[in-house]
Design a protein around this motif. Structure first.
Motif, PDB file in Angstrom:
ATOM      1  N   LEU A  87     -10.055 -14.564   4.524  1.00 54.28           N
ATOM      2  CA  LEU A  87     -10.088 -13.475   3.538  1.00 54.28           C
ATOM      3  C   LEU A  87     -11.332 -12.607   3.721  1.00 54.28           C
ATOM      4  CD1 LEU A  87      -8.781 -15.379   0.408  1.00 54.28           C
ATOM      5  CD2 LEU A  87      -7.609 -13.531   1.628  1.00 54.28           C
ATOM      6  N   ASN A  88     -12.450 -13.220   4.058  1.00 57.90           N
ATOM      7  CA  ASN A  88     -13.661 -12.442   4.320  1.00 57.90           C
ATOM      8  C   ASN A  88     -13.508 -11.597   5.584  1.00 57.90           C
ATOM      9  OD1 ASN A  88     -15.025 -13.282   2.032  1.00 57.90           O
ATOM     10  ND2 ASN A  88     -15.961 -15.024   3.062  1.00 57.90           N
ATOM     11  N   LEU A  89     -12.838 -12.132   6.594  1.00 52.54           N
ATOM     12  CA  LEU A  89     -12.582 -11.375   7.815  1.00 52.54           C
ATOM     13  C   LEU A  89     -11.693 -10.167   7.516  1.00 52.54           C
ATOM     14  CD1 LEU A  89     -13.007 -11.444  10.946  1.00 52.54           C
ATOM     15  CD2 LEU A  89     -10.822 -12.633  11.072  1.00 52.54           C
ATOM     16  N   ILE A  90     -10.663 -10.376   6.707  1.00 56.13           N
ATOM     17  CA  ILE A  90      -9.765  -9.286   6.332  1.00 56.13           C
ATOM     18  C   ILE A  90     -10.516  -8.243   5.514  1.00 56.13           C
ATOM     19  CG2 ILE A  90      -7.739  -8.685   4.938  1.00 56.13           C
ATOM     20  CD1 ILE A  90      -6.675 -11.549   5.711  1.00 56.13           C
ATOM     21  N   GLY A  91     -11.261  -8.701   4.524  1.00 54.99           N
ATOM     22  CA  GLY A  91     -11.980  -7.788   3.642  1.00 54.99           C
ATOM     23  C   GLY A  91     -13.091  -7.026   4.329  1.00 54.99           C
ATOM     24  N   GLY A  92     -13.630  -7.582   5.383  1.00 52.35           N
ATOM     25  CA  GLY A  92     -14.720  -6.930   6.091  1.00 52.35           C
ATOM     26  C   GLY A  92     -14.270  -6.034   7.228  1.00 52.35           C
ATOM     27  N   ALA A  93     -12.977  -5.877   7.405  1.00 59.37           N
ATOM     28  CA  ALA A  93     -12.448  -5.070   8.504  1.00 59.37           C
ATOM     29  C   ALA A  93     -12.646  -3.580   8.254  1.00 59.37           C
ATOM     30  CB  ALA A  93     -10.956  -5.367   8.697  1.00 59.37           C
ATOM     31  N   LEU A  94     -12.683  -2.834   9.330  1.00 59.61           N
ATOM     32  CA  LEU A  94     -12.750  -1.375   9.230  1.00 59.61           C
ATOM     33  C   LEU A  94     -11.510  -0.826   8.553  1.00 59.61           C
ATOM     34  CD1 LEU A  94     -14.117  -0.644  12.801  1.00 59.61           C
ATOM     35  CD2 LEU A  94     -15.334  -0.260  10.647  1.00 59.61           C
ATOM     36  N   LEU A  95     -10.361  -1.409   8.875  1.00 60.38           N
ATOM     37  CA  LEU A  95      -9.093  -0.994   8.286  1.00 60.38           C
ATOM     38  C   LEU A  95      -8.037  -2.026   8.596  1.00 60.38           C
ATOM     39  CD1 LEU A  95      -6.933   0.316  10.631  1.00 60.38           C
ATOM     40  CD2 LEU A  95      -8.811   1.912  10.749  1.00 60.38           C
ATOM     41  N   VAL A  96      -6.905  -1.908   7.915  1.00 58.43           N
ATOM     42  CA  VAL A  96      -5.751  -2.761   8.175  1.00 58.43           C
ATOM     43  C   VAL A  96      -4.641  -1.875   8.713  1.00 58.43           C
ATOM     44  CG1 VAL A  96      -4.014  -4.294   7.177  1.00 58.43           C
ATOM     45  CG2 VAL A  96      -6.384  -4.400   6.372  1.00 58.43           C
ATOM     46  N   LEU A  97      -4.113  -2.242   9.855  1.00 57.52           N
ATOM     47  CA  LEU A  97      -3.045  -1.492  10.509  1.00 57.52           C
ATOM     48  C   LEU A  97      -1.762  -2.304  10.416  1.00 57.52           C
ATOM     49  CD1 LEU A  97      -2.120   0.877  12.318  1.00 57.52           C
ATOM     50  CD2 LEU A  97      -2.849  -0.499  14.286  1.00 57.52           C
ATOM     51  N   ASN A  98      -0.740  -1.735   9.790  1.00 54.51           N
ATOM     52  CA  ASN A  98       0.521  -2.424   9.604  1.00 54.51           C
ATOM     53  C   ASN A  98       1.491  -2.024  10.715  1.00 54.51           C
ATOM     54  OD1 ASN A  98       3.063  -3.314   8.800  1.00 54.51           O
ATOM     55  ND2 ASN A  98       2.638  -2.989   6.643  1.00 54.51           N
ATOM     56  N   LEU A  99       1.846  -2.981  11.551  1.00 59.79           N
ATOM     57  CA  LEU A  99       2.812  -2.747  12.625  1.00 59.79           C
ATOM     58  C   LEU A  99       4.074  -3.585  12.430  1.00 59.79           C
ATOM     59  CD1 LEU A  99       0.451  -2.619  15.760  1.00 59.79           C
ATOM     60  CD2 LEU A  99       1.384  -0.715  14.425  1.00 59.79           C
ATOM     61  N   GLU A 100       4.427  -3.805  11.165  1.00 60.07           N
ATOM     62  CA  GLU A 100       5.647  -4.557  10.866  1.00 60.07           C
ATOM     63  C   GLU A 100       6.858  -3.773  11.372  1.00 60.07           C
ATOM     64  OE1 GLU A 100       5.604  -7.520   9.917  1.00 60.07           O
ATOM     65  OE2 GLU A 100       3.869  -7.845   8.648  1.00 60.07           O
ATOM     66  N   LYS A 101       7.892  -4.501  11.748  1.00 60.38           N
ATOM     67  CA  LYS A 101       9.122  -3.872  12.221  1.00 60.38           C
ATOM     68  C   LYS A 101      10.044  -3.484  11.080  1.00 60.38           C
ATOM     69  CE  LYS A 101       9.620  -7.033  15.891  1.00 60.38           C
ATOM     70  NZ  LYS A 101      10.543  -7.766  16.737  1.00 60.38           N
ATOM     71  N   GLU A 102       9.978  -4.227   9.990  1.00 63.14           N
ATOM     72  CA  GLU A 102      10.897  -4.005   8.875  1.00 63.14           C
ATOM     73  C   GLU A 102      10.253  -3.161   7.795  1.00 63.14           C
ATOM     74  OE1 GLU A 102      12.687  -7.552   7.374  1.00 63.14           O
ATOM     75  OE2 GLU A 102      12.608  -8.511   9.325  1.00 63.14           O
ATOM     76  N   GLU A 103      11.097  -2.409   7.099  1.00 65.82           N
ATOM     77  CA  GLU A 103      10.645  -1.667   5.936  1.00 65.82           C
ATOM     78  C   GLU A 103      11.123  -2.428   4.703  1.00 65.82           C
ATOM     79  OE1 GLU A 103      11.580   2.456   5.846  1.00 65.82           O
ATOM     80  OE2 GLU A 103      11.232   2.694   7.977  1.00 65.82           O
ATOM     81  N   PHE A 104      10.363  -2.321   3.633  1.00 63.14           N
ATOM     82  CA  PHE A 104      10.715  -3.025   2.409  1.00 63.14           C
ATOM     83  C   PHE A 104      11.072  -2.025   1.329  1.00 63.14           C
ATOM     84  CE2 PHE A 104       7.953  -5.873   4.758  1.00 63.14           C
ATOM     85  CZ  PHE A 104       8.721  -7.018   4.757  1.00 63.14           C
ATOM     86  N   ALA A 105      11.988  -2.432   0.490  1.00 64.89           N
ATOM     87  CA  ALA A 105      12.411  -1.578  -0.615  1.00 64.89           C
ATOM     88  C   ALA A 105      11.228  -1.313  -1.541  1.00 64.89           C
ATOM     89  CB  ALA A 105      13.545  -2.228  -1.387  1.00 64.89           C
ATOM     90  N   LYS A 106      11.164  -0.124  -2.081  1.00 62.45           N
ATOM     91  CA  LYS A 106      10.060   0.247  -2.971  1.00 62.45           C
ATOM     92  C   LYS A 106      10.050  -0.581  -4.243  1.00 62.45           C
ATOM     93  CE  LYS A 106       9.654   4.884  -1.217  1.00 62.45           C
ATOM     94  NZ  LYS A 106       9.717   6.296  -1.494  1.00 62.45           N
ATOM     95  N   ASP A 107      11.182  -1.115  -4.646  1.00 61.08           N
ATOM     96  CA  ASP A 107      11.261  -1.880  -5.875  1.00 61.08           C
ATOM     97  C   ASP A 107      11.142  -3.386  -5.641  1.00 61.08           C
ATOM     98  OD1 ASP A 107      13.682  -2.193  -4.605  1.00 61.08           O
ATOM     99  OD2 ASP A 107      14.877  -1.998  -6.432  1.00 61.08           O
ATOM    100  N   ARG A 108      10.668  -3.779  -4.473  1.00 59.32           N
ATOM    101  CA  ARG A 108      10.522  -5.200  -4.141  1.00 59.32           C
ATOM    102  C   ARG A 108       9.556  -5.878  -5.107  1.00 59.32           C
ATOM    103  NH1 ARG A 108       9.705  -8.177   1.586  1.00 59.32           N
ATOM    104  NH2 ARG A 108       8.896 -10.095   0.758  1.00 59.32           N
ATOM    105  N   LYS A 109       9.923  -7.050  -5.571  1.00 58.79           N
ATOM    106  CA  LYS A 109       9.104  -7.808  -6.504  1.00 58.79           C
ATOM    107  C   LYS A 109       8.049  -8.610  -5.739  1.00 58.79           C
ATOM    108  CE  LYS A 109      11.556  -6.827 -10.161  1.00 58.79           C
ATOM    109  NZ  LYS A 109      11.287  -5.611 -10.782  1.00 58.79           N
ATOM    110  N   SER A 110       7.024  -9.040  -6.441  1.00 62.22           N
ATOM    111  CA  SER A 110       5.966  -9.855  -5.872  1.00 62.22           C
ATOM    112  C   SER A 110       6.544 -11.152  -5.318  1.00 62.22           C
ATOM    113  CB  SER A 110       4.931 -10.167  -6.933  1.00 62.22           C
ATOM    114  OG  SER A 110       4.016 -11.126  -6.463  1.00 62.22           O
ATOM    115  N   VAL A 111       5.992 -11.631  -4.202  1.00 64.14           N
ATOM    116  CA  VAL A 111       6.455 -12.882  -3.612  1.00 64.14           C
ATOM    117  C   VAL A 111       5.539 -14.042  -3.956  1.00 64.14           C
ATOM    118  CG1 VAL A 111       7.684 -11.794  -1.725  1.00 64.14           C
ATOM    119  CG2 VAL A 111       5.280 -12.418  -1.428  1.00 64.14           C
ATOM    120  N   VAL A 112       4.458 -13.771  -4.648  1.00 68.70           N
ATOM    121  CA  VAL A 112       3.517 -14.840  -4.999  1.00 68.70           C
ATOM    122  C   VAL A 112       3.711 -15.222  -6.433  1.00 68.70           C
ATOM    123  CG1 VAL A 112       1.111 -15.473  -5.226  1.00 68.70           C
ATOM    124  CG2 VAL A 112       1.850 -14.115  -3.298  1.00 68.70           C
TER     125      VAL A 112
END
Length: 112
Positions: A87-112
């Motif tokens: 989590l510290n590595l993620i939070g300390g990054a310059l940016l997050v680049l999303n290269l996922e192949k799938e798109e998600f519906a805008k109304d998708r509910k939380s998975v946690v």
């Protein structure tokens, strides 16, 4: 908690519900050549696409409300030292680049 660090030299790349760290700057805070960054991105995509082990898409918990996100974040940090370091590595990054192949519906509910 953490904050983005301009003096960081890496980005986080998301692919197939997995997160990878990629160094994009040298010690002098100069961007690496585009060909080197592109090769790293290609390698991450190939690695993520080959990995067929199911993973929990924990990155998606950031789509929840602020209070729920804070609780989930704290739980993840307390689960293990590795989670905390990640989590510290993620939070300390310059940016997050999303290269996922799938798109998600805008109304998708939380998975946690």
């Amino acid at each position: 908690m953490f904050a983005s660090n301009r003096y960081s030299r890496h980005i986080i790349v998301m692919r197939n519900d997995q997160m990878y760290s990629l160094v994009v700057e040298n010690e002098k805070q100069e961007l690496l050549p585009p060909s080197v960054i592109r090769a790293g991105l290609n390698q991450i995509c190939e690695l993520a696409d080959k990995n067929t082990d199911p993973v929990e898409p924990v990155g998606y918990f950031t789509t929840t409300g602020r209070d729920e996100w804070a609780k989930n974040y704290q739980k993840l940090q307390q689960t293990s030292e590795q989670n905390k370091a990640n989590l510290n590595l993620i939070g300390g990054a310059l940016l997050v680049l999303n290269l996922e192949k799938e798109e998600f519906a805008k109304d998708r509910k939380s998975v946690v």
